[in-house]
Write an enzyme that holds these catalytic residues in place. Structure first.
Site, mmCIF file in Angstrom:
data_model
loop_
_atom_site.group_PDB
_atom_site.id
_atom_site.type_symbol
_atom_site.label_atom_id
_atom_site.label_comp_id
_atom_site.label_asym_id
_atom_site.label_seq_id
_atom_site.Cartn_x
_atom_site.Cartn_y
_atom_site.Cartn_z
ATOM 1 N N PHE A 139 0.847 -1.191 0.000
ATOM 2 C CA PHE A 139 0.000 0.000 0.000
ATOM 3 C C PHE A 139 0.881 1.239 0.000
ATOM 4 O O PHE A 139 1.739 1.397 0.873
ATOM 5 C CB PHE A 139 -0.930 0.020 1.218
ATOM 6 C CG PHE A 139 -1.820 1.234 1.234
ATOM 7 C CD1 PHE A 139 -2.850 1.364 0.309
ATOM 8 C CD2 PHE A 139 -1.613 2.259 2.140
ATOM 9 C CE1 PHE A 139 -3.661 2.494 0.293
ATOM 10 C CE2 PHE A 139 -2.419 3.392 2.138
ATOM 11 C CZ PHE A 139 -3.449 3.507 1.211
ATOM 12 N N ASP A 223 9.324 2.811 1.755
ATOM 13 C CA ASP A 223 8.130 3.491 2.270
ATOM 14 C C ASP A 223 8.057 3.236 3.777
ATOM 15 O O ASP A 223 7.695 2.150 4.221
ATOM 16 C CB ASP A 223 6.884 2.963 1.547
ATOM 17 C CG ASP A 223 5.597 3.641 2.005
ATOM 18 O OD1 ASP A 223 5.566 4.163 3.132
ATOM 19 O OD2 ASP A 223 4.619 3.625 1.236
ATOM 20 N N LYS A 252 2.492 9.877 8.540
ATOM 21 C CA LYS A 252 1.859 9.330 9.742
ATOM 22 C C LYS A 252 2.534 9.749 11.057
ATOM 23 O O LYS A 252 2.355 10.868 11.512
ATOM 24 C CB LYS A 252 1.753 7.802 9.631
ATOM 25 C CG LYS A 252 0.762 7.358 8.539
ATOM 26 C CD LYS A 252 0.279 5.930 8.682
ATOM 27 C CE LYS A 252 -0.925 5.672 7.784
ATOM 28 N NZ LYS A 252 -0.664 4.910 6.594
#
Ligand SMILES: *Cc1c(COP(=O)(O)O)cnc(C)c1O
Length: 404
Positions: A139, A223, A252
């Site tokens: 993702f 990532d 995040k």
């Protein structure tokens, strides 16, 4: 139905599933809904609220910077922006030659990295290499570039065409060996595939990925949007493998609840972008960067990276110690844990936990994800264990196992 429920559906676009409740306030590892019911938050806004809710350091940083200077445009630099870039260079190990680009989200960080990969290829290869390799089930965000990179075909289906050239390979050493050659521009990987159910990469994967990308002149882009900011018990997930990537993407947890994203480059990759080639109005504004800087400073000075490692081990032991026949194992690292279930009842477990006043989530039908604030201690682990035990019990009562 609750009044908020109707108002939500009359006003919010239907692009996301119906919310589980409406929350009003939070403090530490706890949140309260509109009816005053409290919940232990073991999801932290999906690995975002590193310091929990309403942490005094977070509140003071937002308040002080909002009262001083919130936004200035990229025509001006600010001290918090440069200070955060310096800090990110240090904790990612990007060193002297490292450089930082700021956006506002994970998807934007990955868009910048996608452009970096194309630029790398335009600058260094004739004709430019178009192949970009990412992992099945990965993702990387919801923008068109994020959809192209993500290894979840269902997400892309109704939005074709997405940017081309991306191939998704199984997260195995064999598939990696087979995919890599001199036509690849970049390899994008998450050290732990969070949305795929918190699945770590196989041993040696990142090390081999580094060797092969170096050999073929491709960028290795990690990532770290979900795994970063200390969550796995190191500052960044790739650091467990002891490699040095060409770029990492962050979001995040680095903002602790304030929207921010970043792309950090290493070595030669830092020289690719030139003036005017990328940008964002909000990206790197003083409000976001001052807050992120304060959050990361608190993670560092309060020893929360080490706390994530230690509490992660305790949490893992606590989950296995419940001895539920529904739980077959715990994956992940630090405070990013995936509980493997013997049956596809994850959403029932999440609903039962919510009734017990515990927030967790289900990235897929057979996995539960735990991503609590990095500040958890004995009390939160004991509370979690009691509530999670009751939730498991209500989904599959222990006695039911004995009934033929
Ligand atoms: C959440 C996430 C993203 C997307 O971040 P947004 O801020 O939602 O755009 C990308 N990659 C990973 C690994 C993520 O966990």
């Amino acid at each position: 139905m609750n009044a908020w429920h109707d108002r939500f559906h009359q006003s919010m676009m239907g692009s996301m599933a119906t919310p589980l409740g409406m929350l009003d306030r939070g403090e530490g590892c706890w949140v309260w809904d509109m009816d005053g019911m409290s919940y232990l938050d073991f999801l932290a806004g999906i690995a975002v609220n590193s310091l929990g809710h309403a942490h005094p350091v977070f509140v003071a940083a937002v308040s002080a910077q909002a009262a001083r200077l919130a936004h200035v445009s990229n025509y001006f630099a600010t001290e918090p922006q440069v200070a955060l870039a310096e800090r990110l260079k240090r904790i990612t190990g990007a060193g002297e030659r490292g450089r930082v680009y700021f956006g506002n989200s994970g998807a934007e960080a990955n868009e910048a990295a996608f452009k970096l990969a194309r630029l790398h290829s335009s600058v260094h290869s004739t004709p430019p290499r178009t192949r970009i390799i990412t992992l099945v089930d990965s993702f990387h965000g919801r923008t068109m570039g994020g959809l192209a990179l993500s290894g979840k075909p269902a997400m892309r289906e109704d939005f074709q065409p997405v940017p081309g050239g991306v191939e998704h390979i199984a997260p195995t050493l064999e598939a990696l060996e087979q995919a890599m050659d001199g036509t690849v521009a970049a390899l994008f990987v998450e050290p732990i595939l969070g949305e795929a159910g918190v699945r770590p990469l196989p041993d040696g994967f990142l090390e081999r990925a580094r060797e092969l990308t170096t050999q073929y002149g491709a960028l290795l882009i990690i990532d770290e949007i979900q795994t970063g900011a200390g969550r796995t018990g190191r500052w960044f997930g790739f650091q467990h493998a002891g490699i040095v990537p060409d770029a990492v993407t962050l979001a995040k947890g680095i903002g602790g609840g304030f929207p921010i994203g970043a792309l950090v480059t290493y070595g030669d990759a830092s020289e690719l972008f030139g003036p005017g080639q990328h940008g964002s109005t909000f990206g790197g504004n003083p409000l976001a960067t001052a807050t992120s800087n304060a959050v990361l400073e608190e993670i560092e000075s309060a020893g929360l990276v080490a706390n994530a490692a230690v509490r992660g081990q305790e949490l893992r032991a606590a989950v296995m110690g419940i001895g539920s026949p529904l739980v077959t194992g715990v994956r992940g690292a630090g405070l990013l844990l995936g509980i493997a279930l013997s049956e596809p009842v994850a959403s029932e477990v999440v609903a039962a936990a919510l009734r017990e006043g515990l927030i967790i989530n289900a990235p897929n039908p057979q996995s539960i994800r735990l991503a609590p604030p990095l500040i958890i201690g004995d009390t939160e682990i004991a509370e979690f264990t009691a509530r999670f035990t009751r939730a498991l019990e209500s989904v599959r009562p222990a006695t039911a196992k004995e009934t033929p």
